[in-house]
Design an enzyme around this catalytic site. Structure first.
Site, mmCIF file in Angstrom:
data_model
loop_
_atom_site.group_PDB
_atom_site.id
_atom_site.type_symbol
_atom_site.label_atom_id
_atom_site.label_comp_id
_atom_site.label_asym_id
_atom_site.label_seq_id
_atom_site.Cartn_x
_atom_site.Cartn_y
_atom_site.Cartn_z
ATOM 1 N N ARG A 172 37.289 71.509 33.253
ATOM 2 C CA ARG A 172 38.167 70.635 34.026
ATOM 3 C C ARG A 172 37.829 69.166 33.778
ATOM 4 N NH1 ARG A 172 36.277 70.737 40.365
ATOM 5 N NH2 ARG A 172 34.046 71.088 40.071
ATOM 6 N N ASP A 175 23.421 73.825 31.252
ATOM 7 C CA ASP A 175 24.611 73.062 30.894
ATOM 8 C C ASP A 175 24.765 71.818 31.769
ATOM 9 O OD1 ASP A 175 25.220 75.297 32.811
ATOM 10 O OD2 ASP A 175 27.073 74.178 33.041
ATOM 11 N N ASP A 209 42.102 75.860 37.698
ATOM 12 C CA ASP A 209 43.239 74.935 37.605
ATOM 13 C C ASP A 209 42.875 73.604 36.962
ATOM 14 O OD1 ASP A 209 41.830 73.594 39.598
ATOM 15 O OD2 ASP A 209 43.228 74.115 41.212
ATOM 16 N N ARG A 243 33.628 59.247 34.837
ATOM 17 C CA ARG A 243 32.197 58.929 34.878
ATOM 18 C C ARG A 243 31.817 58.089 33.656
ATOM 19 N NH1 ARG A 243 31.286 65.073 34.983
ATOM 20 N NH2 ARG A 243 30.972 65.662 37.166
#
Length: 477
Positions: free
Chosen positions: A90, A255, A122, A176
């Protein structure tokens, strides 16, 4: 203001490391947070409102940068279990640029739409999740923790359904700014596929752009060892920073760790209300794997997985020294970070170690003493004794463990005594970011669309950061 210096070098890696994707199209774009000070730092501070929306809500490419967003590929251990089905699900890498010191920086996203790695999700971010991440990064930056920076947050006008919060709920997209998105899991992916050419290519890319201390190593094996040692030291600094900040990340999977030693991706995080090594942030962390006190051990375990992934490039290499560098660095970093949090000048390794031991010994028995309250009361050492013994927590400052702490801190001098003249220290309470405060901030937004508490908290956090920055080394990306 710095100049904008585009540097889309990730494409030099070539096929197999990412997937070009299209950003989601959102019904509305309502700017909720703009990090102007970091925008100026990377040469984007002069963007007007329309251009800011165009780039950071609609994701039109920045000039001279990536032509298409890239969803990065990686694997990872999640709660100790290897998962080969990961990747940017996402988010994506939107742009790369350099600062005035030549460091490569990334602009990445969260909630920007579906990718090939969405696994049925989503691809969206709740507005509450975006608000929480902005608050986390602001607080961590103020406390001197190496962290990604929340660069931009837009509310996007969709209603999302989530199983872990009241639904439907509002949506957002976050941008970010970080030093790197090369994760430990990025190497694990190619090691798992036994793709040595890509594994080597990623290693050389990571050394070239992020690991100058490994560039002089001669030969592939030596470079792999030097690279892991550097990642190990940086991770140890991050672990010590978490402990000093009283921060619990909550999901320290491989991760979620990057080679530059920055913290990022804030989901179920918490700041400690009181010292408690067993304190967990995630409700689903039923075994306490990522509890506050276990974070250093977990990070070292993750570094070992990075070494494991690179072993095919150095089959005869001895990674033990690289892993040992974590332990050695962590212990010294703990001393420097706790001294920084207390605004004290070092008195040497042995005495500093005694002080840190005395701090933990006291906090372990001072049940109910706020973690931030302790550092607020004793910032500057014995200079603040009168304040501490007359303040709200005075009842805690008694007993044998306190006497040991007081004895250990008695001979320390404030590193910058003038810092105590800042108005922050004239107050009667520290700036905190506990879960009840976050929920209260969110309730004001959710129920009344009142952003004043959110903005006030950011202002308070930055005031604290300004007060302690003379003694706390704000680690920039």
């Amino acid at each position: 203001m710095s100049s904008y210096l585009p540097a889309p070098v990730v494409t030099n890696l070539g096929d197999g490391f990412y997937d070009p994707v299209l950003p989601a199209r959102f019904p509305t774009h309502r700017l909720r947070f703009r990090n102007q000070r970091w925008a100026e730092h990377v040469g984007l501070g002069n963007l007007d409102d329309m251009a800011w929306e165009d780039h950071f809500a609609k994701f039109s490419p920045l000039i001279g940068n990536l032509e298409s967003p890239l969803a990065l590929r990686y694997h990872g251990h999640q709660f100790g279990v290897y998962n080969p089905a990961l990747g940017d699900g996402r988010g994506f890498l939107f742009a790369q640029l350099r600062d005035d010191d030549g460091r490569l920086l990334d602009l990445g996203t969260k909630g920007s739409g579906q990718t090939p790695w969405s696994r049925g999700g989503d691809g969206r971010l709740t507005l509450k999740g975006g608000v929480r991440e902005v608050l986390a990064t602001e607080m961590l930056e103020a406390l001197g923790v190496p962290t990604s920076k929340s660069f931009s947050l837009f509310e996007t006008g969709e209603m999302l359904f989530r199983g872990d919060e009241p639904s439907p709920t509002r949506s957002s997209v976050l941008v970010r700014l970080s030093h790197s998105h090369v994760r430990f899991g990025s190497f694990q992916r190619h090691a798992h596929a036994r793709d040595l050419p890509r594994l080597e290519r990623l290693l050389e890319y990571a050394i070239e752009h992020y690991t100058p201390e490994a560039r002089g190593a001669s030969g592939l094996e030596a470079r792999a060892l030097a690279f892991v040692a550097a990642a190990s030291r940086k991770s140890a600094h991050l672990a010590a920073s978490f402990m000093a900040a009283g921060f619990v990340h909550g999901v320290l999977n491989t991760d979620n760790m990057v080679i530059t030693g920055e913290s990022f991706d804030y989901g179920p995080y918490r700041f400690l209300p009181t010292y408690d090594p067993s304190f967990v942030a995630a409700y689903f962390d039923e075994t306490g794997m990522y509890a506050f006190g276990r974070q250093p051990t977990v990070m070292l375990w993750n570094v070992a997985r990075l070494a494991e992934a690179l072993r095919p490039l150095a089959p005869d290499g001895d990674f033990r020294a690289a892993l040992q560098s974590f332990e050695d660095t962590f212990h010294s970093a703990m001393q420097s970070r706790f001294l920084a949090r207390l605004g004290l000048a070092s008195r040497g390794v042995d005495e500093d170690a005694r002080l840190v031991d005395a701090i933990f010994g006291f906090l372990d028995l001072a049940k109910g003493l706020g973690y931030e309250r302790f550092f607020f009361d004793w910032y500057g050492g014995m200079t603040r004794e009168g304040h501490a013994l007359a303040g709200q927590a005075k009842a805690h400052y008694a007993g044998g463990a306190f006497d040991n702490f007081r004895s250990a801190i008695a001979h320390y001098a404030a590193k910058r005594p003038e810092a105590l003249d800042h108005p922050y220290f004239a107050g009667d309470a520290p700036c905190t970011l506990l879960i009840d405060e976050i929920e209260s901030i969110w309730s004001a937004i959710d129920e009344r669309d009142d952003w004043a508490p959110f903005e006030s908290k950011i202002a308070a956090i930055r005031t604290m950061g300004a007060a302690i920055e003379a003694s706390v080394p704000i680690i920039s990306i």
